[in-house]
Enzyme design. Sequence first.
Site, PDB file in Angstrom:
ATOM      1  N   HIS A 162      -0.472  10.477  -2.615  1.00 45.90           N
ATOM      2  CA  HIS A 162      -1.820  10.148  -2.150  1.00 45.90           C
ATOM      3  C   HIS A 162      -2.680  11.390  -2.032  1.00 45.90           C
ATOM      4  O   HIS A 162      -3.743  11.492  -2.643  1.00 45.90           O
ATOM      5  CB  HIS A 162      -1.787   9.431  -0.807  1.00 45.90           C
TER       6      HIS A 162
ATOM      7  N   HIS B  72       0.830  -1.202   0.000  1.00 42.50           N
ATOM      8  CA  HIS B  72       0.000   0.000   0.000  1.00 42.50           C
ATOM      9  C   HIS B  72       0.867   1.257   0.000  1.00 42.50           C
ATOM     10  O   HIS B  72       1.532   1.560   0.991  1.00 42.50           O
ATOM     11  CB  HIS B  72      -0.889  -0.020   1.247  1.00 42.50           C
TER      12      HIS B  72
END
Length: 287
Positions: free
Chosen positions: A49, A7
């Site tokens: 992100h 991730h």
Amino acid sequence: MYTVYAHRGSSGTYPEHTRAAYLHALAEGADGIECDVHLSADEIPVCFHDSSLERTTNGSGSVASKTLSQLRRLDVVSWKGVRIPDQYGAASEQVVTLEELIDLMLHAQRPLGLAIELKHPSPFGRRLEESVLTVLMRKGWDPETSRIGNVKVSLMSFDPDAIDYLLDTVPGYHLCQLLSVLDEDKARGLGLITRNAVRYLMRRVHLGALKHLDAGAAGIAGPGVAYAREHPEAVRRWVARGLRARVWTVNTEEDVEFLASLGVTEFTSDVPGRIRQFLDHKLEACA
């Protein structure tokens, strides 16, 4: 067979979306890498992100307001409080473009998955999708198999409209509809009109995502752990209908056991090495 995606790279160990996080994920034996993509001001797909820079850099403003050259001058390491080993590159080399990430994965010369999340809303609209597809094509991507050499690509978004847009180019089997628990409290503190508009948009996106998954438009269901725990029957239903389930963010053995009982086979984790090791032991015990 279980698959573990790193991730934002091995983000539990090194700063997320950095060269170090990606290289460490590969060194730990992750089966794939998950990345989030925004466009820089010069419309280059870069791995970040947040849409803003404050949380993970020493800069301010939006990713979209900075050119790639300006992003590369930011400190994206210090906030994590860890030292980057020399073999993972200098601090000035940690900002990674999507194309550079693909090159790192091709260099690994083993089968890998690359899960690309298209971050919306984007000030560039669907140019985000087009820019990502252009990079993939330039690297030799075959849309039917969704492969670039040893790398199998899937495209993901929380935005059902992005999935609809991609379906014109990419077979649904390679698309992942992301989904989280509907939390309308996130609109708290806004003015009445803005709050109602935000809540309406959140409901629309949530219901659109559910519609895609129930209809099988996207071949991969991408709920968060919290959603899977609140709605295990939905995950079982999607798996029974032939969808793959890829759940985020799976960081504990307890979550792995629970999700595996629902039929989940793909796990996205901040600590991919640990989860991969646990799954290997689980498979050995079942052999």
